[in-house]
Design a protein around this motif. Structure first.
Motif, PDB file in Angstrom:
ATOM      1  N   SER A  35       9.257  15.612 -37.186  1.00 55.27           N
ATOM      2  CA  SER A  35      10.068  15.300 -38.369  1.00 55.27           C
ATOM      3  C   SER A  35      11.425  14.750 -37.936  1.00 55.27           C
ATOM      4  O   SER A  35      12.374  15.495 -37.742  1.00 55.27           O
ATOM      5  N   PRO A  36      11.527  13.438 -37.784  1.00 53.17           N
ATOM      6  CA  PRO A  36      12.797  12.822 -37.378  1.00 53.17           C
ATOM      7  C   PRO A  36      13.691  12.556 -38.591  1.00 53.17           C
ATOM      8  O   PRO A  36      13.254  12.604 -39.735  1.00 53.17           O
ATOM      9  N   LYS A  37      14.944  12.257 -38.305  1.00 56.90           N
ATOM     10  CA  LYS A  37      15.854  11.794 -39.340  1.00 56.90           C
ATOM     11  C   LYS A  37      15.656  10.287 -39.479  1.00 56.90           C
ATOM     12  O   LYS A  37      15.825   9.540 -38.534  1.00 56.90           O
ATOM     13  N   VAL A  38      15.273   9.852 -40.668  1.00 55.88           N
ATOM     14  CA  VAL A  38      15.022   8.439 -40.923  1.00 55.88           C
ATOM     15  C   VAL A  38      16.173   7.899 -41.763  1.00 55.88           C
ATOM     16  O   VAL A  38      16.545   8.481 -42.776  1.00 55.88           O
ATOM     17  N   THR A  39      16.736   6.780 -41.337  1.00 57.07           N
ATOM     18  CA  THR A  39      17.851   6.159 -42.031  1.00 57.07           C
ATOM     19  C   THR A  39      17.362   4.906 -42.747  1.00 57.07           C
ATOM     20  O   THR A  39      16.732   4.046 -42.136  1.00 57.07           O
ATOM     21  N   TYR A  40      17.631   4.827 -44.044  1.00 57.44           N
ATOM     22  CA  TYR A  40      17.280   3.675 -44.870  1.00 57.44           C
ATOM     23  C   TYR A  40      18.551   2.900 -45.190  1.00 57.44           C
ATOM     24  O   TYR A  40      19.561   3.477 -45.569  1.00 57.44           O
ATOM     25  N   ILE A  41      18.496   1.582 -45.058  1.00 56.86           N
ATOM     26  CA  ILE A  41      19.581   0.711 -45.486  1.00 56.86           C
ATOM     27  C   ILE A  41      19.048  -0.060 -46.692  1.00 56.86           C
ATOM     28  O   ILE A  41      18.114  -0.844 -46.574  1.00 56.86           O
ATOM     29  N   LYS A  42      19.629   0.222 -47.870  1.00 48.56           N
ATOM     30  CA  LYS A  42      19.130  -0.361 -49.114  1.00 48.56           C
ATOM     31  C   LYS A  42      20.201  -1.204 -49.785  1.00 48.56           C
ATOM     32  O   LYS A  42      21.390  -0.956 -49.664  1.00 48.56           O
ATOM     33  N   LYS A  43      19.729  -2.205 -50.522  1.00 45.59           N
ATOM     34  CA  LYS A  43      20.595  -3.065 -51.310  1.00 45.59           C
ATOM     35  C   LYS A  43      20.507  -2.622 -52.766  1.00 45.59           C
ATOM     36  O   LYS A  43      19.404  -2.454 -53.296  1.00 45.59           O
ATOM     37  N   TYR A  44      21.650  -2.406 -53.388  1.00 48.30           N
ATOM     38  CA  TYR A  44      21.716  -1.967 -54.777  1.00 48.30           C
ATOM     39  C   TYR A  44      22.329  -3.064 -55.632  1.00 48.30           C
ATOM     40  O   TYR A  44      23.277  -3.725 -55.227  1.00 48.30           O
TER      41      TYR A  44
ATOM     42  N   LYS B  94      14.714   0.191 -42.055  1.00 48.11           N
ATOM     43  CA  LYS B  94      14.638   1.637 -41.873  1.00 48.11           C
ATOM     44  C   LYS B  94      14.362   1.903 -40.406  1.00 48.11           C
ATOM     45  O   LYS B  94      13.588   1.200 -39.762  1.00 48.11           O
ATOM     46  N   TYR B  95      15.052   2.904 -39.874  1.00 50.36           N
ATOM     47  CA  TYR B  95      14.912   3.235 -38.468  1.00 50.36           C
ATOM     48  C   TYR B  95      15.056   4.733 -38.288  1.00 50.36           C
ATOM     49  O   TYR B  95      15.509   5.439 -39.175  1.00 50.36           O
ATOM     50  N   ARG B  96      14.644   5.203 -37.106  1.00 50.17           N
ATOM     51  CA  ARG B  96      14.726   6.627 -36.806  1.00 50.17           C
ATOM     52  C   ARG B  96      15.349   6.807 -35.439  1.00 50.17           C
ATOM     53  O   ARG B  96      15.313   5.910 -34.599  1.00 50.17           O
TER      54      ARG B  96
ATOM     55  N   LYS C 118      23.958   0.400 -49.157  1.00 48.32           N
ATOM     56  CA  LYS C 118      24.187   1.821 -48.914  1.00 48.32           C
ATOM     57  C   LYS C 118      23.202   2.317 -47.857  1.00 48.32           C
ATOM     58  O   LYS C 118      22.046   1.907 -47.824  1.00 48.32           O
ATOM     59  N   ARG C 119      23.673   3.207 -47.003  1.00 48.41           N
ATOM     60  CA  ARG C 119      22.856   3.789 -45.951  1.00 48.41           C
ATOM     61  C   ARG C 119      22.614   5.264 -46.283  1.00 48.41           C
ATOM     62  O   ARG C 119      23.544   5.982 -46.620  1.00 48.41           O
ATOM     63  N   GLN C 120      21.355   5.710 -46.194  1.00 51.79           N
ATOM     64  CA  GLN C 120      20.996   7.090 -46.538  1.00 51.79           C
ATOM     65  C   GLN C 120      20.081   7.643 -45.450  1.00 51.79           C
ATOM     66  O   GLN C 120      19.147   6.979 -45.012  1.00 51.79           O
ATOM     67  N   THR C 121      20.345   8.874 -45.018  1.00 51.32           N
ATOM     68  CA  THR C 121      19.546   9.524 -43.986  1.00 51.32           C
ATOM     69  C   THR C 121      18.863  10.747 -44.573  1.00 51.32           C
ATOM     70  O   THR C 121      19.489  11.529 -45.286  1.00 51.32           O
ATOM     71  N   LYS C 122      17.556  10.903 -44.270  1.00 53.21           N
ATOM     72  CA  LYS C 122      16.833  12.082 -44.716  1.00 53.21           C
ATOM     73  C   LYS C 122      15.741  12.421 -43.708  1.00 53.21           C
ATOM     74  O   LYS C 122      15.322  11.567 -42.924  1.00 53.21           O
TER      75      LYS C 122
END
Length: 63
Positions: A24-33, A44-46, A7-11
């Motif tokens: 304050s950039p938007k950081v995107t996390y790619i996580k394995k569930y 994780k990238y911005r 799942k990819r989540q941006t915050k």
């Protein structure tokens, strides 16, 4: 429901770099569930103000 999925989540996060200072950039996390529980952060990238994608290792978290 799938057992293993990605799942990819941006915050927004507050970060600090020597060249830019606080921003304050938007950081995107790619996580394995696994079974709905986050198991591992794969990447994780911005995105910069100019549209470039950079890795988050260059700048530090600021709280």
């Amino acid at each position: 429901m799938r057992v293993i999925y990605i799942k990819r989540q941006t915050k927004n996060e507050r970060r600090y770099s020597k060249k830019m200072g606080m921003f304050s950039p938007k950081v995107t996390y790619i996580k394995k569930y696994i079974a709905g529980i986050p198991y591992k952060t794969l990447h994780k990238y911005r995105e910069t103000y100019y549209g470039q994608v950079k890795c988050c290792t260059e700048c530090n978290l600021a709280y």
